[in-house]
Design a protein around this motif. Structure first.
Motif, mmCIF file in Angstrom:
data_model
loop_
_atom_site.group_PDB
_atom_site.id
_atom_site.type_symbol
_atom_site.label_atom_id
_atom_site.label_comp_id
_atom_site.label_asym_id
_atom_site.label_seq_id
_atom_site.Cartn_x
_atom_site.Cartn_y
_atom_site.Cartn_z
ATOM 1 N N ASP A 162 0.499 -1.260 0.007
ATOM 2 C CA ASP A 162 -0.196 0.232 -0.464
ATOM 3 C C ASP A 162 0.283 1.113 -0.360
ATOM 4 O O ASP A 162 1.347 1.821 1.302
ATOM 5 C CB ASP A 162 -0.706 0.208 1.140
ATOM 6 N N ASN A 192 -7.297 -1.746 4.939
ATOM 7 C CA ASN A 192 -6.438 -1.478 5.700
ATOM 8 C C ASN A 192 -7.636 -1.049 7.384
ATOM 9 O O ASN A 192 -7.407 -0.830 8.832
ATOM 10 C CB ASN A 192 -6.449 0.387 5.765
ATOM 11 N N CYS A 193 -8.328 -0.573 7.390
ATOM 12 C CA CYS A 193 -9.647 -0.520 8.628
ATOM 13 C C CYS A 193 -10.484 -1.971 9.264
ATOM 14 O O CYS A 193 -10.133 -2.470 10.412
ATOM 15 C CB CYS A 193 -10.954 -0.181 7.591
ATOM 16 N N TRP A 195 -8.582 -5.766 8.141
ATOM 17 C CA TRP A 195 -7.615 -6.780 8.607
ATOM 18 C C TRP A 195 -6.491 -5.872 8.204
ATOM 19 O O TRP A 195 -5.483 -6.391 7.248
ATOM 20 C CB TRP A 195 -8.019 -7.359 7.277
ATOM 21 N N LYS A 196 -5.669 -5.318 8.739
ATOM 22 C CA LYS A 196 -4.795 -4.389 8.662
ATOM 23 C C LYS A 196 -3.156 -5.664 8.779
ATOM 24 O O LYS A 196 -1.919 -4.923 8.099
ATOM 25 C CB LYS A 196 -4.599 -3.247 10.257
ATOM 26 N N LYS A 197 -3.699 -6.310 9.430
ATOM 27 C CA LYS A 197 -2.293 -7.397 9.008
ATOM 28 C C LYS A 197 -1.882 -7.649 7.661
ATOM 29 O O LYS A 197 -0.928 -8.594 7.728
ATOM 30 C CB LYS A 197 -1.767 -8.500 10.101
ATOM 31 N N VAL A 199 -1.761 -5.892 5.394
ATOM 32 C CA VAL A 199 -1.756 -4.468 4.115
ATOM 33 C C VAL A 199 -0.128 -4.676 4.812
ATOM 34 O O VAL A 199 0.992 -4.765 5.636
ATOM 35 C CB VAL A 199 -2.163 -3.239 4.561
ATOM 36 N N PRO A 201 2.336 -1.680 3.981
ATOM 37 C CA PRO A 201 2.567 0.237 3.670
ATOM 38 C C PRO A 201 4.051 0.719 3.160
ATOM 39 O O PRO A 201 5.288 -0.282 3.459
ATOM 40 C CB PRO A 201 3.260 0.728 4.874
ATOM 41 N N ARG A 238 5.206 -6.828 10.053
ATOM 42 C CA ARG A 238 4.139 -4.923 10.579
ATOM 43 C C ARG A 238 5.248 -5.401 12.332
ATOM 44 O O ARG A 238 5.190 -4.215 13.051
ATOM 45 C CB ARG A 238 3.162 -5.934 10.660
#
Length: 243
Positions: A162, A192-193, A195-197, A199, A201, A238
């Motif tokens: 991302d 991102n809202c 299932w952040k794990k 993604v 960045p 992450r």
């Protein structure tokens, strides 16, 4: 510190290059590329080496890389963009040839391979083709390390990459087809809202990959680390990047 970078005109490679340019400890960046790299144009600590055949490294090329201590191998392509044989060559043969050649540049030499979430050394019926091939590349790099402990490889498995919060690279990353950019515009914010794990960045990814190449090459530990401390899944990335 002198680092090598491939794939510098791609998404992950652009993120790494931007980090290397601002990292004070990185004093020289050698980019191996088939074409000019706009982000690196006229930068005093960058040399762009136009290199056409990534299966071999002539002494004249290695002389330009002398003193390098690490490499981020961000070169790659989509499994549906080329034939299966071409994909295998790009994904396995090219990084292995580089790792073998670069391992003689310094001791230890850190080779950071950008793999992908879904790569596995135990493929099943539903494993996508890219996961099978990238898994083979990861295993081959581990075998090189067994044969030559001075080569310290790491394979990092980003998930959904991302760049939305990384304006510094926006002008330099490849433009996606309209249908892909439309899907991404809805998918990435939702991930991102919810299932952040899942993604990755780009600013954090570029920093993490660069730091691995700058480090001592010691095995990693903790949740999400595989391959005897040398394979990093997205969850582990992450966690270790502090996001």
């Amino acid at each position: 510190m002198h680092l090598i970078l491939t794939g510098a005109t791609g998404l992950v490679g652009s993120a790494c290059l931007q980090q290397m340019l601002i990292e004070k400890s990185v004093t020289k960046v050698s980019i191996l590329s088939r074409r000019p790299v706009p982000m690196a144009s006229n930068h005093p600590k960058v040399q762009v080496i136009l290199h056409k055949d990534f299966s071999t490294y002539e002494p004249s090329v290695l002389a330009k890389l002398e003193g390098a201590e690490g490499c981020v191998w961000a070169q790659g392509t989509g499994s549906n963009a080329v034939s299966k044989s071409e994909y295998t060559e790009i994904t396995i043969d090219y990084p292995l040839a580089a790792a073998k050649a670069f391992s003689r540049l310094s001791s230890p030499f850190k080779f950071v391979y950008v793999s992908g979430e879904g790569a596995t050394d135990s493929p099943g019926m539903l494993t996508p083709y890219y996961g099978v091939v990238k898994g083979r590349a990861e295993l081959a790099l581990l075998k090189l390390h067994e044969d030559n402990p001075d080569l310290r490889p790491f394979s990092v498995r980003p998930a959904v990459v991302d760049p939305s919060a990384h304006p510094e690279i926006r002008a330099f990353i490849p433009k996606l087809p309209l249908w892909k950019s439309t899907i991404g515009a809805g998918l990435v914010p939702a991930l991102n809202c919810m299932w952040k794990k899942g993604v990755s960045p780009t600013a954090d990814l570029g920093r993490y990959l660069t730091e691995l190449a700058m480090g001592d090459g010691a095995r990693l530990t903790g949740d999400g680390i595989e391959g005897d401390g040398r394979i990093v899944n997205n969850r582990a990335f992450r966690r270790m990047a502090g996001i």
